[in-house]
Design an enzyme around this catalytic site. Structure first.
Site, PDB file in Angstrom:
ATOM      1  N   ASN A  58       0.827  -1.207   0.000  1.00  0.00           N
ATOM      2  CA  ASN A  58       0.000   0.000   0.000  1.00  0.00           C
ATOM      3  C   ASN A  58       0.862   1.259   0.000  1.00  0.00           C
ATOM      4  O   ASN A  58       0.600   2.221  -0.737  1.00  0.00           O
ATOM      5  CB  ASN A  58      -0.894   0.027   1.244  1.00  0.00           C
ATOM      6  CG  ASN A  58      -2.042  -0.953   1.174  1.00  0.00           C
ATOM      7  OD1 ASN A  58      -2.334  -1.517   0.122  1.00  0.00           O
ATOM      8  ND2 ASN A  58      -2.698  -1.165   2.303  1.00  0.00           N
ATOM      9  N   ARG A 396     -10.697  -4.051 -14.504  1.00  0.00           N
ATOM     10  CA  ARG A 396      -9.537  -4.871 -14.143  1.00  0.00           C
ATOM     11  C   ARG A 396      -9.955  -6.325 -14.254  1.00  0.00           C
ATOM     12  O   ARG A 396     -10.994  -6.720 -13.742  1.00  0.00           O
ATOM     13  CB  ARG A 396      -9.079  -4.625 -12.700  1.00  0.00           C
ATOM     14  CG  ARG A 396      -8.605  -3.222 -12.394  1.00  0.00           C
ATOM     15  CD  ARG A 396      -8.045  -3.155 -10.962  1.00  0.00           C
ATOM     16  NE  ARG A 396      -7.958  -1.794 -10.475  1.00  0.00           N
ATOM     17  CZ  ARG A 396      -6.926  -0.990 -10.665  1.00  0.00           C
ATOM     18  NH1 ARG A 396      -5.894  -1.422 -11.371  1.00  0.00           N
ATOM     19  NH2 ARG A 396      -6.908   0.231 -10.170  1.00  0.00           N
ATOM     20  N   ARG A 426      -5.299   2.039 -13.247  1.00  0.00           N
ATOM     21  CA  ARG A 426      -3.953   2.288 -12.718  1.00  0.00           C
ATOM     22  C   ARG A 426      -3.232   0.993 -12.341  1.00  0.00           C
ATOM     23  O   ARG A 426      -3.756   0.147 -11.639  1.00  0.00           O
ATOM     24  CB  ARG A 426      -4.037   3.217 -11.508  1.00  0.00           C
ATOM     25  CG  ARG A 426      -2.694   3.592 -10.927  1.00  0.00           C
ATOM     26  CD  ARG A 426      -2.863   4.588  -9.805  1.00  0.00           C
ATOM     27  NE  ARG A 426      -3.180   5.919 -10.317  1.00  0.00           N
ATOM     28  CZ  ARG A 426      -3.847   6.829  -9.617  1.00  0.00           C
ATOM     29  NH1 ARG A 426      -4.302   6.548  -8.426  1.00  0.00           N
ATOM     30  NH2 ARG A 426      -4.073   8.013 -10.134  1.00  0.00           N
ATOM     31  N   HIS A 456     -15.624   3.005 -15.137  1.00  0.00           N
ATOM     32  CA  HIS A 456     -15.418   2.246 -13.904  1.00  0.00           C
ATOM     33  C   HIS A 456     -16.652   1.422 -13.535  1.00  0.00           C
ATOM     34  O   HIS A 456     -16.603   0.602 -12.612  1.00  0.00           O
ATOM     35  CB  HIS A 456     -15.067   3.220 -12.774  1.00  0.00           C
ATOM     36  CG  HIS A 456     -14.571   2.584 -11.531  1.00  0.00           C
ATOM     37  ND1 HIS A 456     -15.284   2.600 -10.350  1.00  0.00           N
ATOM     38  CD2 HIS A 456     -13.427   1.896 -11.267  1.00  0.00           C
ATOM     39  CE1 HIS A 456     -14.609   1.965  -9.409  1.00  0.00           C
ATOM     40  NE2 HIS A 456     -13.475   1.523  -9.938  1.00  0.00           N
ATOM     41  N   TYR A 489     -12.014  -9.982  -2.355  1.00  0.00           N
ATOM     42  CA  TYR A 489     -12.682  -8.687  -2.285  1.00  0.00           C
ATOM     43  C   TYR A 489     -14.155  -8.906  -1.954  1.00  0.00           C
ATOM     44  O   TYR A 489     -14.814  -9.749  -2.561  1.00  0.00           O
ATOM     45  CB  TYR A 489     -12.591  -7.945  -3.630  1.00  0.00           C
ATOM     46  CG  TYR A 489     -11.282  -7.278  -3.922  1.00  0.00           C
ATOM     47  CD1 TYR A 489     -10.074  -7.862  -3.555  1.00  0.00           C
ATOM     48  CD2 TYR A 489     -11.235  -6.062  -4.603  1.00  0.00           C
ATOM     49  CE1 TYR A 489      -8.868  -7.243  -3.847  1.00  0.00           C
ATOM     50  CE2 TYR A 489     -10.032  -5.439  -4.893  1.00  0.00           C
ATOM     51  CZ  TYR A 489      -8.851  -6.032  -4.523  1.00  0.00           C
ATOM     52  OH  TYR A 489      -7.664  -5.433  -4.808  1.00  0.00           O
ATOM     53  N   ARG A 585     -13.745   2.088   4.220  1.00  0.00           N
ATOM     54  CA  ARG A 585     -12.535   1.275   4.341  1.00  0.00           C
ATOM     55  C   ARG A 585     -11.285   2.138   4.388  1.00  0.00           C
ATOM     56  O   ARG A 585     -10.384   1.897   5.175  1.00  0.00           O
ATOM     57  CB  ARG A 585     -12.428   0.296   3.161  1.00  0.00           C
ATOM     58  CG  ARG A 585     -11.131  -0.520   3.161  1.00  0.00           C
ATOM     59  CD  ARG A 585     -11.138  -1.559   2.063  1.00  0.00           C
ATOM     60  NE  ARG A 585     -11.201  -0.972   0.744  1.00  0.00           N
ATOM     61  CZ  ARG A 585     -10.132  -0.613   0.019  1.00  0.00           C
ATOM     62  NH1 ARG A 585      -8.923  -0.774   0.507  1.00  0.00           N
ATOM     63  NH2 ARG A 585     -10.275  -0.096  -1.183  1.00  0.00           N
ATOM     64  N   HIS A 613     -14.939  -3.849  -0.260  1.00  0.00           N
ATOM     65  CA  HIS A 613     -14.864  -3.123  -1.529  1.00  0.00           C
ATOM     66  C   HIS A 613     -16.214  -2.626  -2.024  1.00  0.00           C
ATOM     67  O   HIS A 613     -16.274  -1.769  -2.902  1.00  0.00           O
ATOM     68  CB  HIS A 613     -14.223  -4.043  -2.581  1.00  0.00           C
ATOM     69  CG  HIS A 613     -13.867  -3.381  -3.864  1.00  0.00           C
ATOM     70  ND1 HIS A 613     -14.567  -3.588  -5.033  1.00  0.00           N
ATOM     71  CD2 HIS A 613     -12.872  -2.516  -4.189  1.00  0.00           C
ATOM     72  CE1 HIS A 613     -14.026  -2.895  -6.013  1.00  0.00           C
ATOM     73  NE2 HIS A 613     -13.002  -2.223  -5.526  1.00  0.00           N
TER      74      HIS A 613
END
Length: 714
Positions: A58, A396, A426, A456, A489, A585, A613
């Site tokens: 992270n 993704r 990203r 997205h 997730y 989160r 998530h």
């Protein structure tokens, strides 16, 4: 443009610096919560190791993107203050102080606490001089066969300029001396990134690692250091130490048409490797001359140097976290087939289309299996001769994903397939380019969305010929179509053939692949045009209910909440007496508990074995709750610069399920982190009698197992 100062004055809210938390420091507070989990002695030991690794990973991304962005703005003179009034230099200083504290704590946690506990469990990091004769022979063999051939020592002298140090690479800095002349030189040896970070010298045994079969790990850089004489034959090794550089790895491209965007991004990925340095990590034993050389050559400021004990790059601790010791991990959780997709007399996969024809199905991953739901939905669509078209967004996923394979199979079978691919996701850009090309070669219509916006939203639309005519089956989710991350997730997804949702998705896909700028939607809120305004309208409705004497209630679960307009709306709701619960989160710029402003707002965070998530929203609506799930976080980029969707849930049992999750998360008996007005998070793990509080995710695993058992018995 939302003028936070003017709006605050108009609404009677405190000045921005008093009503918003700094987003960068809030992110560091999030990563500190990860570190708190690694520090928890009640956590299974190897899971604590995994949280050590997650903390390091992270932080790497934070420096590569957020710190790099600040540094770029400072260097280019774009010194615009943050919403809290701090100038970039002030924010950078605060980040440096906090990051130094956290990285020091992180290293000490491994050295003084987790390391000794691993030793007690016969999972040991050892130095080369601690190896047995057999283990040393194994290390020599590994070095000769797998490491030595790929090493490239780079000397620094008048004929060899200082080499480029790639971002996040681990390196040995070596001081050498000619034995005849006594002249000293410097050389850099890059630790190969594709080899195991830690080599287990005990793997020669056929027995699995366990209490009676120890795991003994040697760091790869230590193995290389031990064999430096084979790289520099005839030279005297004076000193060696390790160092690591973090560079700006954010991507910036100018968009034109889709093909130019693809090519521009490919070029930008090459440029990324040469971004400016933003952090230098060095070991405590580094030679002073090497330290100064690195500082000068990399153009690093003193406050950007982090001196730490070995080993550097603790993201590699994931290798150790994967040691197969069930007694040191979380109890295994096997995702269950969703009860509405289950056959009562068989564990075989049902016909997803038939199941969705009977009812809307709400999926909750990873408790509900992704492979037997979303993946099966697309695989069955690809193999169905009655399916005419599949439309899919991809943000993704993995290159070997069965989702990609299903789309390829569908296209090759003559089904019209549209894939809206976000190649600018990203750190996944390179992989996304690769499988976007793969889809194109298979005959899939690949588009890259709307210029200037990232796509997205998580959407699938399947058009199927049935006896009564064309039927459209839809999936709207909160998470990516990524089978691997779906196991770790936490996300929701809705499978439905509802005409309103189908109409909405048809319009949105037409907008993404063509032109439909004036499209209006029924059950969807779509960013960038309608998510913020739609949510603020729902918040205003709760304010009106409270002001009329009713009970206003707002519950929001997101990864991050930064958007000032949404936060100010929540402040006004709190001031009106609306009960507001925010389940976040990561980053939270909202300050709960400000007298007269946010006294009715509670902010909680849950971190655990699964990454929380999902984005969910509940509005009391005077006793008839309105519930939404979707892809949008409460951040400027999501609400202004991305295509995002929230879908309203209408089935009473689905709404009840989301509400139950908030009830559990905010129960006094649930272990969680709570945010105070000063930005400090406090973790509650035990009640006043010393009893361990309920772990949120553990309780959800129990509930899903029970629900499954009840379904099987019915």
């Amino acid at each position: 443009m939302y003028d936070i100062t003017a709006v605050g004055a108009e609404l009677g809210l405190p000045d921005p610096e008093d009503r918003f938390l700094d987003r960068e420091l809030s992110w560091l507070a999030f990563n500190e919560r990860v570190l708190d989990l690694a520090s928890d002695p009640d956590m299974p030991l190897l899971e604590r190791v995994r949280f050590l690794s997650i903390f390091a990973t992270n932080l790497d991304e934070f420096f590569m993107v957020r710190v790099a962005g600040l540094k770029r703005r400072i260097n280019t003179g774009l010194a615009v203050p943050s919403v809290t009034g701090r100038m970039p230099l002030q924010v950078m200083h605060a980040i440096g102080v906090r990051a130094h504290e956290l990285m020091t704590r992180h290293a000490a946690l491994l050295k003084d606490d987790i390391g000794p506990r691993l030793d007690a469990e016969s999972i040991t990091k050892v130095q080369v001089d601690e190896l047995t004769e057999d283990e040393r022979a194994r290390v020599d063999e590994f070095f000769a066969g797998h490491v030595f051939p790929v090493l490239t020592p780079l000397a620094v002298d008048p004929a060899h300029p200082f080499p480029y140090i790639s971002g996040l690479s681990l390196n040995l800095g070596v001081l050498l001396r000619y034995q005849d002349s006594g002249k000293e030189l410097f050389a850099r040896v890059k630790v190969p990134p594709r080899l195991p970070r830690f080599f287990n010298v005990a793997t020669a045994t056929d027995r699995p690692v366990g209490r009676d079969v120890p795991a003994r790990f040697v760091a790869l850089e230590d193995i290389i250091a031990e064999h430096l004489d084979t790289l520099f034959e005839g030279m005297e090794i004076i000193h060696h130490s390790t160092f690591r550089v973090t560079r700006n790895e954010d991507v910036e491209v100018e968009e034109d048409d889709a093909e130019n965007l693809l090519k521009a991004l490919e070029k930008e990925l090459l440029r990324r490797r040469f971004g400016p340095a933003v952090r230098l990590e060095i070991t405590e034993n580094i030679h002073p001359r090497v330290r100064e050389m690195l500082k000068d050559e990399l153009g690093i400021d003193e406050n950007e140097i982090y001196q730490l004990p070995t080993p550097l790059d603790l993201s590699g601790m994931s290798d150790i976290a994967d040691v197969p010791r069930d007694d040191l991990h979380f109890r295994k959780m096997v995702p269950q087939m969703n009860k509405d997709l289950s056959l009562r007399e068989s564990s075989d996969q049902v016909d997803v289309f038939a199941a969705v024809s009977n009812r809307d199905i709400l999926l909750h991953h990873p408790y509900d299996s992704f492979s037997t739901s979303v993946q099966a939905f697309l695989e069955q669509a690809a193999a169905d001769k009655n399916v005419l078209a599949i439309k899919q967004t991809l943000y993704r996923t993995s290159g070997d994903s069965p989702i990609i394979d299903a789309l390829v199979d569908a296209a090759q079978a003559g089904i019209q397939v549209l894939a809206v691919v976000e190649i600018k996701a990203r750190f996944d850009e390179e992989a996304n380019i690769t499988w976007a090309r793969k889809l194109e070669r298979a005959g899939v219509h690949v588009v890259y969305g709307i210029v200037g916006l990232k796509t997205h939203a998580k959407l699938s639309l399947v058009v199927r010929q049935e006896a009564e005519g064309l039927t459209r089956y839809c999936h709207v989710g909160t998470g990516n179509y990524h089978p691997k991350t779906a196991r770790g997730y936490e996300d929701f997804g809705l499978l439905t053939k509802d005409k309103n949702v189908a109409d909405d998705l048809t319009k949105l896909f037409n907008q993404l692949s063509g032109y439909a700028p004036l499209a209006e939607y029924s059950r969807l809120l779509v960013a960038p045009t309608r998510v913020r305004s739609g949510l603020t309208e729902l918040i205003d409705k709760e304010i009106a209910i409270a002001e009329a004497g009713g009970e206003g209630m707002i519950r929001i679960k997101v990864n991050s909440i930064v958007d000032e307009a949404i936060i100010d709306a929540l402040y006004m709701a709190s001031r009106a007496g609306v009960k507001v619960e925010v389940f976040v989160r990561g980053i939270c710029a909202l300050r709960p508990g400000i007298p007269g402003v946010s006294e009715n707002i509670t902010v909680r965070s849950v971190l655990g074995r699964f990454l929380e998530h999902s984005r969910t929203f509940v509005f009391g609506n005077g006793g008839d709750p309105l519930v939404y799930i979707g892809s949008a976080d409460m951040m400027h980029r999501n609400l202004d610069r991305r295509v995002e969707t929230l879908v309203e849930l209408v089935a009473p049992n689905h709404k009840a399920e989301i509400i139950e999750l908030f009830d559990l998360a905010f129960a006094d008996t649930t272990s969680a982190f709570d945010l105070a007005a000063d930005g400090k998070w406090t973790r509650s793990t035990h009640d006043d009698e010393g009893n361990r509080l309920t772990e949120y995710q553990t309780e959800l695993i129990r509930r899903h197992r029970k629900r499954r058992q009840i379904g099987e018995e019915a």
